[in-house]
Design a protein around this motif. Structure first.
Motif, PDB file in Angstrom:
ATOM      1  N   UNK A   1       0.857  -1.176   0.000  1.00  0.00           N
ATOM      2  CA  UNK A   1       0.000   0.000   0.000  1.00  0.00           C
ATOM      3  C   UNK A   1       0.902   1.238   0.000  1.00  0.00           C
ATOM      4  N   UNK A   2       0.850   1.989  -1.117  1.00  0.00           N
ATOM      5  CA  UNK A   2       1.694   3.181  -1.253  1.00  0.00           C
ATOM      6  C   UNK A   2       0.799   4.348  -1.676  1.00  0.00           C
ATOM      7  N   UNK A   3       0.746   5.397  -0.827  1.00  0.00           N
ATOM      8  CA  UNK A   3      -0.100   6.569  -1.082  1.00  0.00           C
ATOM      9  C   UNK A   3      -1.552   6.152  -1.313  1.00  0.00           C
TER      10      UNK A   3
ATOM     11  N   UNK B   1       6.335  -0.592   1.237  1.00  0.00           N
ATOM     12  CA  UNK B   1       5.305   0.446   1.313  1.00  0.00           C
ATOM     13  C   UNK B   1       5.915   1.792   1.675  1.00  0.00           C
ATOM     14  N   UNK B   2       6.977   1.787   2.477  1.00  0.00           N
ATOM     15  CA  UNK B   2       7.645   3.035   2.845  1.00  0.00           C
ATOM     16  C   UNK B   2       8.610   3.502   1.752  1.00  0.00           C
ATOM     17  N   UNK B   3       9.252   2.569   1.067  1.00  0.00           N
ATOM     18  CA  UNK B   3      10.226   2.901   0.020  1.00  0.00           C
ATOM     19  C   UNK B   3      10.080   1.907  -1.122  1.00  0.00           C
ATOM     20  N   UNK B   4       9.244   2.219  -2.111  1.00  0.00           N
ATOM     21  CA  UNK B   4       9.007   1.270  -3.211  1.00  0.00           C
ATOM     22  C   UNK B   4      10.317   0.909  -3.917  1.00  0.00           C
ATOM     23  N   UNK B   5      10.533  -0.405  -4.216  1.00  0.00           N
ATOM     24  CA  UNK B   5      11.815  -0.838  -4.784  1.00  0.00           C
ATOM     25  C   UNK B   5      11.877  -0.788  -6.308  1.00  0.00           C
ATOM     26  N   UNK B   6      10.758  -0.548  -6.999  1.00  0.00           N
ATOM     27  CA  UNK B   6      10.759  -0.521  -8.455  1.00  0.00           C
ATOM     28  C   UNK B   6       9.960   0.691  -8.933  1.00  0.00           C
ATOM     29  N   UNK B   7      10.211   1.061 -10.185  1.00  0.00           N
ATOM     30  CA  UNK B   7       9.439   2.120 -10.820  1.00  0.00           C
ATOM     31  C   UNK B   7       9.409   1.861 -12.315  1.00  0.00           C
TER      32      UNK B   7
END
Length: 370
Positions: free
Chosen positions: A61-63, A136-142
């Motif tokens: 869960x991110x944003x 969730x605090x620091x997403x590892x991919x983009x």
């Protein structure tokens, strides 16, 4: 779990019951989102090993939006004595975002892994809950900058991993980690899987926590991305060369080991032959010593009685011949003494005359014998 995989797991792993139970617990929570399969894992030292892996996605869960993060969990054969190996496995449309707990290669690090305990306090399900919290605090991919929103909408399967919204299955839960609770108790029985918004097309967060998934990179970010890509390419090239060298050295070592074993076997065969010949020689020496002792124990025989004729006539002939030979030796040494002025001529003549008489007498005796 597939029965063949379960049987293989029970044969290859040391604590098979604990490993099977932990994997089953994870598969119940992430059914069809994490798939178990035996895969070859290459260690940092270049050694390859067939291990059980759980490959798929875990939700975060991110944003206030749910994203699916592609991951791979590798279980060493000594699990749970040794912590699992955790990797982020980006698809072709994504890039790894290195951070506090993830390096550029996708390898994941966390104090929970560093201080892993083989007791029940540490488990695979609890590890996944921690990874969900960290991601969730620091997403590892983009998403890659050149991937358009239309390309992302064209396929419901992203990078080969199933997307919950593309199927009728509910999404797996987002586990909450609590140091005083186990992974099983951290998930409430009444918790319902979250619903992914329909308008969300990119299921992976953007590199910036303040931007959207389709945000373009700034020139500085693009330049940094280019440098990182170039450095990663150089690293991969160097690693490939080093790996080739290691493979060559490994082949040479294997060949040398084979030759050494063959030479060692040859030396062992030669040593066996030497031991056999030594045994035979020892037996021969012992037999010779016995024969020598036996001969020494024989009584001594008088030489005069052994060397004699078979009759009286032959004994007389033997004595006459021996006396004649003795006289000849006497005449020889008298002549030698006369030539060296050790004997006077008169003495020599007298001795020669006497010796001549003896010779004539012996000759007459020999004639009589015959």
């Amino acid at each position: 779990m597939d029965p063949e995989i379960a049987e293989w797991l029970k044969q290859q792993y040391q604590q098979r019951d604990r490993t099977y139970a932990d994997v089953e617990a994870v598969l119940r929570l992430f059914h069809n989102f994490l798939v178990p399969k035996p895969e070859t894992y290459t260690h940092d030292n270049g050694r390859s090993q067939l291990l059980l892996s759980l490959i798929g996605t875990i939700p975060i869960m991110y944003q206030s939006v749910t994203y699916n993060i592609p991951v791979a969990f590798w279980l060493p054969t000594s699990y749970p004595s040794v912590a699992p190996y955790v990797f982020v496995t980006p698809t072709a449309l994504m890039l790894v975002k290195a951070g506090k707990h993830v390096d550029i290669s996708g390898r994941c690090y966390h104090p929970y892994l560093a201080y892993w305990s083989n007791r029940t306090e540490s488990s695979l399900a609890e590890l996944i809950g921690i990874m969900q919290e960290v991601f969730s605090q620091e997403p590892p991919v983009y998403a890659k900058p050149n991937v358009t929103q239309q390309q992302q909408q064209s396929s419901p399967i992203i990078g080969g991993y199933p997307s919950p919204s593309s199927s009728l299955r509910p999404a797996p839960p987002i586990l909450k980690y609590s140091p005083r609770q186990t992974a099983a108790s951290s998930v409430s029985a009444s918790q319902q899987p979250g619903v992914i918004p329909q308008q969300l097309q990119n299921r992976y967060p953007s590199p910036s926590p303040y931007g959207s998934g389709t945000q373009q990179l700034t020139p500085q970010q693009a330049q940094l991305y280019t440098k990182l890509q170039s450095a990663l390419l150089e690293f991969n090239t160097a690693s490939s060369r080093e790996m080739d060298n290691l493979v060559t050295v490994n082949k040479q070592l294997n060949d040398a080991e084979t030759r050494t074993k063959a030479e060692l076997q040859s030396l062992r065969d030669f040593d066996a032959q030497v031991q056999h010949q030594n045994t035979i020689m020892t037996r021969c020496i012992e037999q010779l010593n016995l024969n020598i002792e036996k001969i020494r124990s024989w009584p001594e025989e008088p030489v005069d009685e052994i060397i004699c004729g078979t009759s009286v006539v032959h004994n007389q002939l033997f004595e006459l011949v021996a006396e004649e030979i003795a006289i000849e030796d006497t005449i020889y040494y008298l002549g030698k003494a006369l030539s060296q002025d050790k004997v006077e001529l008169n003495a020599y003549m007298k001795a020669s005359a006497k010796t001549g008489k003896v010779i004539r007498s012996n000759f007459t005796g020999i004639i009589k014998v015959f």
